[in-house]
Motif scaffolding. Structure first.
Motif, mmCIF file in Angstrom:
data_model
loop_
_atom_site.group_PDB
_atom_site.id
_atom_site.type_symbol
_atom_site.label_atom_id
_atom_site.label_comp_id
_atom_site.label_asym_id
_atom_site.label_seq_id
_atom_site.Cartn_x
_atom_site.Cartn_y
_atom_site.Cartn_z
ATOM 1 N N SER A 160 0.834 -1.208 0.000
ATOM 2 C CA SER A 160 0.000 0.000 0.000
ATOM 3 C C SER A 160 0.863 1.251 0.000
ATOM 4 N N ILE A 161 1.951 1.187 0.754
ATOM 5 C CA ILE A 161 2.869 2.334 0.815
ATOM 6 C C ILE A 161 3.508 2.577 -0.550
ATOM 7 N N ASP A 162 3.973 1.489 -1.194
ATOM 8 C CA ASP A 162 4.585 1.612 -2.527
ATOM 9 C C ASP A 162 3.601 2.215 -3.530
ATOM 10 N N ALA A 163 2.362 1.704 -3.513
ATOM 11 C CA ALA A 163 1.344 2.208 -4.446
ATOM 12 C C ALA A 163 1.068 3.691 -4.192
ATOM 13 N N PHE A 164 0.969 4.048 -2.919
ATOM 14 C CA PHE A 164 0.681 5.438 -2.544
ATOM 15 C C PHE A 164 1.791 6.369 -3.027
ATOM 16 N N LEU A 211 -5.359 1.806 -2.362
ATOM 17 C CA LEU A 211 -4.961 0.819 -1.358
ATOM 18 C C LEU A 211 -4.742 1.472 -0.001
ATOM 19 N N MET A 212 -4.096 2.625 0.024
ATOM 20 C CA MET A 212 -3.851 3.319 1.285
ATOM 21 C C MET A 212 -5.162 3.749 1.924
ATOM 22 N N GLU A 213 -6.111 4.184 1.111
ATOM 23 C CA GLU A 213 -7.398 4.594 1.668
ATOM 24 C C GLU A 213 -8.150 3.396 2.243
ATOM 25 N N GLU A 214 -8.013 2.229 1.603
ATOM 26 C CA GLU A 214 -8.645 1.041 2.177
ATOM 27 C C GLU A 214 -7.977 0.652 3.488
#
Length: 620
Positions: A565-569, A576-579
């Motif tokens: 999630s961190i990488d995607a953000f 992903l981070m919001e989920e």
């Protein structure tokens, strides 16, 4: 029963599409059930014309039970509470029976041929090795996501970081296998149902006429294809009533599609939107902080959550040095509280339960796990360590040696292992290798060193032995080099070893360690019957539940939120981070009065940092 203005408006809604956006603890299901009764008693709608859909069999049964208990003399009312899969299966079965199409459902472990067995065999055929349970779960989730989001396998691979070798080949082989054998899984039920409804006007007309009113509970958990089926059946009457909390949409990995809730405004011009923002569950300090926290998400309806409950105690952020200090803190607090069944320990990942279980058992504190999904005790790393210790205790154990010879220092060749199977079984595996002709002096020296290492290992207590295997026998290097191949991060594999060392700390030999592992595994599976213990649960499984006291543990950056999630953000993808933030929010809102958020700075010999969500809460 007394209702506030927001609840009353929702209950009194009659015809036309509506979405009820509800805060945690606002009485979502209660409102849906009273609205159901209101349709029957005041609007004179025939009960059999109302379909209420939820997303688990347990929820459907609970809704039916609550409806009967709330409204006396309604047990004979033929109202339908159903899961989306059960509803789809009814449509599918009618179509296939009428057209003489035989299908075999391959879900569940009771069938000799089932989905997981098929995937396991296909993985082996394509990759030449057996898949670990976690990898099979990843394949299963990936296939489900593709079907539920109505996308192609290439789109899935483009949009997601998939660490499964030849995923596309496995997917295509699985689809071809089912087609050839006329087999379907739960996801196929949805795909075929939507397809049959679109191509068969008689079938669509029949099911549209069957129900005049359709209600959906937990609407934030619907996938794209599920919502398409529901909307298709609801048209053209459009008497669709969806109860949802977009802030509690936490099943994106299974294809949950909260975006569908936002799209309703565009699709239904006369959509009524009701806000149920009053939280009846939690104290005012909990609700106030949670409201500020979740408002940092951008992809959401703008709700303003409030409560009339009193302040009780502030959210307690506890920063500790080590993971064991975390457990000691929990034990100390639980002993003060004593009302174990009204307390919960919540975590992001199932593996976090292992250390908790060890400490609870050592302190004679009972625990309850509703959904036991702990794979630790049968993990291949545990089996590897046991094999190392077996060889140390019994150097003639060729069976155990075959499982580990390539996972340690020394570069022992497979053809050597095959050859020593023909030699004297009364000798140690190392002595048998040393009997092989033409070994170089250096190689012979290496084998002698490994033999000495295993002799030393024999005299060590399990905790010391595991560290010796990890470092001196270089098992750690094997894990580091092969982690990604097996679909893990190196840190996650080190975590398995950490928990094994934790459990082994008070054992003196292999026999004691094996007994301890068996006992903890037994306690874990028996815990579902222990209703008076502390509740242990992933946050996913705790959704919908409430407790007076909640501990959220292992709040470490990279674990919660996850490194993916961190990488995607950091690459500009916020979904992903919001989920992850929604998941953290769901955990916090399980508590009525007392919330403890636990983090620490050292884990498995490594410096770690508090979750960014903990830092956010400190700065609110």
């Amino acid at each position: 029963m007394n209702f506030n203005d927001q609840q009353t408006k929702a209950i009194n809604h009659g015809k036309g599409p509506a979405i009820i956006l509800a805060a945690p603890g606002s009485g979502k299901t209660t409102v849906l059930l009273h609205r159901t009764y209101n349709l029957i008693s005041k609007h004179k709608i025939l009960p059999e014309k109302i379909l209420s859909i939820t997303f688990s069999r347990a929820s459907a049964k609970e809704m039916k039970k609550r409806f009967v208990n709330n409204f006396k003399n309604t047990s004979s009312i033929p109202i339908t509470f159903s899961t989306i899969h059960s509803f789809s299966y009814s449509i599918l079965r009618e179509y296939t029976n009428r057209h003489g199409i035989p299908y075999t459902l391959i879900e569940g472990n009771s069938n000799s041929i089932n989905k997981i067995t098929i995937l396991r065999n296909l993985y082996y055929d394509i990759n030449g090795e057996w898949a670990a349970d976690e990898k099979l779960e990843g394949i299963n989730n990936g296939i489900g996501y593709i079907k539920n989001m109505m996308i192609g396998v290439d789109d899935y691979l483009k949009e997601n970081k998939v660490e499964i070798n030849h995923f596309k080949e496995i997917y295509m082989s699985y689809e071809n296998f089912k087609k050839e054998k006329k087999m379907i899984d739960f996801d196929d039920m949805l795909v075929l149902t939507l397809d049959f409804l679109k191509r068969d006007s008689y079938l669509l007309s029949k099911w549209r006429n069957k129900y005049d009113f359709i209600q959906v509970d937990e609407g934030q958990d619907t996938s794209k294809i599920q919502l398409e089926i529901i909307k298709l059946i609801a048209k053209p009457k459009n008497n669709l009533f969806i109860v949802a909390d977009d802030d509690q949409s936490i099943y994106g990995f299974r294809g949950a599609f909260p975006q569908g809730l936002f799209d309703l405004k565009r699709e239904f011009k006369d959509l009524s939107i009701f806000y149920m923002e009053e939280n009846y569950r939690s104290s005012r300090n909990i609700v106030s902080v949670c409201n500020k926290f979740i408002r940092q998400n951008k992809l959401r309806y703008n709700k303003n959550i409030f409560t009339k409950n009193n302040y009780v105690s502030p959210i307690n952020i506890v920063k500790l040095n080590t993971i064991t200090e975390q457990y000691e803190y929990i034990i100390k607090e639980l002993k003060k509280f004593a009302d174990y069944s009204n307390a919960a320990i919540l975590y992001r990942n199932n593996i976090s339960s292992i250390g908790v279980i060890e400490y609870l058992e050592n302190n004679k504190i009972p625990f309850h796990m509703r959904d036991v999904n702990v794979k630790f005790f049968n993990h291949w790393i545990i089996k590897d360590i046991i094999s190392f210790l077996n060889v140390a205790n019994n150097p003639e154990d060729l069976n155990s040696f075959e499982k580990i010879y390539f996972k340690m220092k020394g570069f022992i060749y497979k053809n050597y292992v095959d050859y020593i199977k023909t030699l004297n079984y009364d000798k140690s595996v190392f002595d048998r290798i040393l009997e092989i002709n033409d070994l170089s002096r250096d190689y012979r020296q290496k084998i002698m060193e490994i033999k000495i290492d295993f002799n030393r290992l024999k005299n060590m207590a399990p905790h010391e032995a595991i560290t010796f295997i990890e470092k001196s026998l270089e098992y750690e290097i094997y894990l580091k080099e092969n982690a990604l191949k097996f679909g893990y991060t190196f840190d996650s594999l080190k975590t398995i070893l950490y928990y094994l060392k934790l459990i082994s700390a008070k054992t003196e030999n292999l026999e004691e360690l094996l007994r301890r592992l068996k006992y903890l595994e037994y306690l874990t599976f028996q815990s579902k019957y222990n209703t008076k213990g502390v509740n242990l649960s992933t946050i996913h499984s705790a959704k919908g539940l409430e407790y007076d006291r909640v501990f959220m543990i292992d709040l470490i950056e990279g674990d919660f939120p996850s490194s993916n999630s961190i990488d995607a953000f950091e690459n500009g993808k916020i979904q992903l981070m919001e989920e992850e933030r929604r998941l953290f929010y769901v955990g916090m809102t399980r508590t009525k009065n007392n919330l403890m958020l636990l983090t620490y700075s050292n884990k498995s010999e490594k410096k770690v940092y508090p979750s960014r969500f903990v830092n956010e809460l400190e700065n609110l």
